[in-house]
Design a protein around this motif. Sequence first.
Motif, PDB file in Angstrom:
ATOM      1  N   ASP A 378     -34.533  76.580  62.030  1.00  0.00           N
ATOM      2  CA  ASP A 378     -35.003  76.791  60.657  1.00  0.00           C
ATOM      3  C   ASP A 378     -35.540  78.203  60.441  1.00  0.00           C
ATOM      4  O   ASP A 378     -36.518  78.410  59.719  1.00  0.00           O
ATOM      5  CB  ASP A 378     -36.065  75.763  60.255  1.00  0.00           C
ATOM      6  N   THR A 447     -33.621  70.902  45.762  1.00  0.00           N
ATOM      7  CA  THR A 447     -34.018  69.973  46.826  1.00  0.00           C
ATOM      8  C   THR A 447     -34.003  70.621  48.203  1.00  0.00           C
ATOM      9  O   THR A 447     -34.407  69.988  49.183  1.00  0.00           O
ATOM     10  CB  THR A 447     -33.087  68.745  46.855  1.00  0.00           C
ATOM     11  N   ARG A 449     -34.941  73.112  51.373  1.00  0.00           N
ATOM     12  CA  ARG A 449     -36.221  73.514  51.960  1.00  0.00           C
ATOM     13  C   ARG A 449     -36.441  75.004  51.707  1.00  0.00           C
ATOM     14  O   ARG A 449     -35.641  75.842  52.136  1.00  0.00           O
ATOM     15  CB  ARG A 449     -36.239  73.242  53.457  1.00  0.00           C
ATOM     16  N   TYR A 451     -37.268  78.773  52.034  1.00  0.00           N
ATOM     17  CA  TYR A 451     -37.588  79.824  52.999  1.00  0.00           C
ATOM     18  C   TYR A 451     -38.332  80.904  52.223  1.00  0.00           C
ATOM     19  O   TYR A 451     -37.796  81.461  51.256  1.00  0.00           O
ATOM     20  CB  TYR A 451     -36.324  80.426  53.592  1.00  0.00           C
ATOM     21  N   PRO A 463     -33.831  78.484  48.985  1.00  0.00           N
ATOM     22  CA  PRO A 463     -33.758  77.162  49.616  1.00  0.00           C
ATOM     23  C   PRO A 463     -32.725  77.099  50.733  1.00  0.00           C
ATOM     24  O   PRO A 463     -31.669  77.723  50.662  1.00  0.00           O
ATOM     25  CB  PRO A 463     -33.364  76.246  48.455  1.00  0.00           C
ATOM     26  N   ARG A 464     -33.073  76.346  51.754  1.00  0.00           N
ATOM     27  CA  ARG A 464     -32.110  76.017  52.815  1.00  0.00           C
ATOM     28  C   ARG A 464     -31.510  74.646  52.515  1.00  0.00           C
ATOM     29  O   ARG A 464     -32.204  73.710  52.149  1.00  0.00           O
ATOM     30  CB  ARG A 464     -32.802  76.028  54.183  1.00  0.00           C
ATOM     31  N   ASP A 466     -30.349  71.014  52.178  1.00  0.00           N
ATOM     32  CA  ASP A 466     -30.906  69.760  52.687  1.00  0.00           C
ATOM     33  C   ASP A 466     -30.238  68.604  51.952  1.00  0.00           C
ATOM     34  O   ASP A 466     -30.662  68.185  50.877  1.00  0.00           O
ATOM     35  CB  ASP A 466     -32.425  69.719  52.487  1.00  0.00           C
ATOM     36  N   THR A 476     -38.394  66.272  49.719  1.00  0.00           N
ATOM     37  CA  THR A 476     -38.094  67.693  49.946  1.00  0.00           C
ATOM     38  C   THR A 476     -39.051  68.248  50.995  1.00  0.00           C
ATOM     39  O   THR A 476     -40.258  68.017  50.939  1.00  0.00           O
ATOM     40  CB  THR A 476     -38.242  68.490  48.634  1.00  0.00           C
ATOM     41  N   GLN A 477     -38.506  68.966  51.952  1.00  0.00           N
ATOM     42  CA  GLN A 477     -39.319  69.486  53.044  1.00  0.00           C
ATOM     43  C   GLN A 477     -40.205  70.628  52.559  1.00  0.00           C
ATOM     44  O   GLN A 477     -39.840  71.361  51.635  1.00  0.00           O
ATOM     45  CB  GLN A 477     -38.429  69.964  54.186  1.00  0.00           C
ATOM     46  N   PRO A 479     -42.176  74.287  52.334  1.00  0.00           N
ATOM     47  CA  PRO A 479     -41.707  75.664  52.576  1.00  0.00           C
ATOM     48  C   PRO A 479     -41.996  76.086  54.014  1.00  0.00           C
ATOM     49  O   PRO A 479     -42.950  75.612  54.638  1.00  0.00           O
ATOM     50  CB  PRO A 479     -42.511  76.493  51.575  1.00  0.00           C
TER      51      PRO A 479
END
Length: 670
Positions: A378, A447, A449, A451, A463-464, A466, A476-477, A479
């Motif tokens: 990540d 949605t 994650r 960065y 966002p990464r 997901d 949603t994870q 940050p």
Amino acid sequence: MRFRPLFVTSIALALLPLAGPAYADPTPAPTPGVTQPVTPPGTPPATQPPPEQQPAPEETPAPPQETPRTPEEKVEEGLGVDGGTERAIVELTDPAQHAPVATQAAAESVDVLLQPQDQSFMVVEGTAAELAKLAADPRVSSIHRDRLYSPAEVTPNLSLIGADQVHQGSNTGANQAVAVIDTGIDVDHPWFQGRILAQACFSATEDAGVESLCPSGATEQLDGDAASATTPKCLLGSVNMCDHGSHVAGIAAGTGGVAPGAGIVAVQVFSRINDEDLCGEAACLMAYESSLRRALEYVRDLNVARPIAAVNLSLGGWLYDTSCDTEPEGAVFKETIDALLAKNIATVVAAGNEYYEGVAHPACVSTAVAVGANDNEDRIADFSNRGPLLDLFAPGVDITSAVPDDATTAYSGTSMSTPHVAGALALMREANPGTPMTELIEKLKTTGRPYVYEAAGAQVSTPRLDLAAAITGATTQPPVSQSPAPEPPPGELEPNPTDSSGPTPQPEEPGDQPSTPPSPVPLPTVTVTVTVTQTATPAAPAAAVCTRGTAAHNGAKKLSAKKWAVELHRSSGKLSDETLTCYLKLIAKSSKVFPELTKASSLGKAYRVIKGTSSGKAKLDGALLTAWLNWAHGTNGTKALTAAEKVRLSSKPSAKALKKATTNILKTVK
């Protein structure tokens, strides 16, 4: 394995109409182990000799009779010895015996769990004594444990983005398709069997030394295995130069990819360039803009059995730190990208591997989905471009996927992260068939994650990908901070032989150079990086990504033209020839002057440009190259360079304008 750059440049050609569908059901393959006679078309069937002329079959001796097995021998050793009940498979001598054997088993207090009527087995549960008694039935040939097979380890990249969770919900993208515009595909690879819906090839041959990669040898092919990546022109010795497209397609929609049930439209757009000075080796692959645009239009107008959710472009050209929608090279792509989007087809583009706070063209088009790379921890990949122009990050480090000859290999790059998003959109559209593509893209972004990192002096959140949050409703994870920003390891640059010795110093008068090149020159884009060959052949040394230097982070100062001349001349400086060659590749991606006008693609030619003073244009070229080298080294910006290049690119720049532009450029390198 050696790595070759991918390229894109500009020249316009018309799109010819599609000749017909290229996705008919394939002919069933012959049964393994049975030789199928090959009959040329038009040959009448072979005449069989009359019965009286056929040799009598040889008598086959009867096989020896097997000694009947005892009930104890039929039961797998150790089954039920702990005193409890065991789940076991009962092999039957005849599928028709299911009912009577099941009745007998039930009479013996054995639980019948499964009776597949078209198979010669059943599944039961019983104690050791009960199973032994069942084994005495002559209709039972053996009894063994119903063994547990753990699932194949989920590839870390798929687990990270939640694709494995989506697959568990029976969403594999089976009613969708992904178009991969790249170097073709290994049509016989097990990862793609039965799911290649259409193929096409657009392979320009405008220049001398440029050969078509279409199997037919023409510049366009729309029938048969038009996108085959295993043609002789793809080979350079024992290396398949066309493996990139299969790898990308495998990530998006291969058996081990993000959307393993999706259909694939494979479009080959590259040409073979036999120019060692340009390639650094005997040959390499390049794609003309004309081929790329024709491919996009082909996909736009294509009708296949499954709707196309996304077009994947794991390639790129010039670097931009702002949107290129109004730039000439951006505007022509935006029109087609918008037309695709109007048909609910997303265009997903690699952001680039230059450790740049911007993206490569055409990812700079605002309606394209620009994708950067992260690793499986990540973290933003140290080579990935970044900044506010990016839409998403996705895994792009050590990604295993398909390559020709039924093999798999691990590569790294934003070329690998891009098909993660293309495949993700196929899954998204499968789950939400009536939702406009613009909304699906937005949902992936909202949605993902976040960065959080610094770029261009400001805090950026990108966002990464997901899929678990986007499709399954997972939370949603939170940050994840990317500060400090990862830096490319020093010295790990793409090895690529070139004319690196430099010229012997001597007076030279280059004179004025034409403002327009006689023919389009492709601009290089560095793509895939690390390779791990999973065959008996020893793996080639790993190659890292060619990326901008980090001199500014280490407190280094900008170099003058004189000092860059020392670096470029016969390895006399501190920087390696590999590093300098990498810098020239990056400059060629970002500049409209190099190498289109000056041809400064090798160290020797770059040295001559730096030393050129015979005219106003030559002086400006030297100043521009000096500034670009500082930029590639990590110590210079590009705003002043853009303005100066406009002067250099004008058809008849005045001496005053050339001098002013040169002065302005030299101010940036002090």
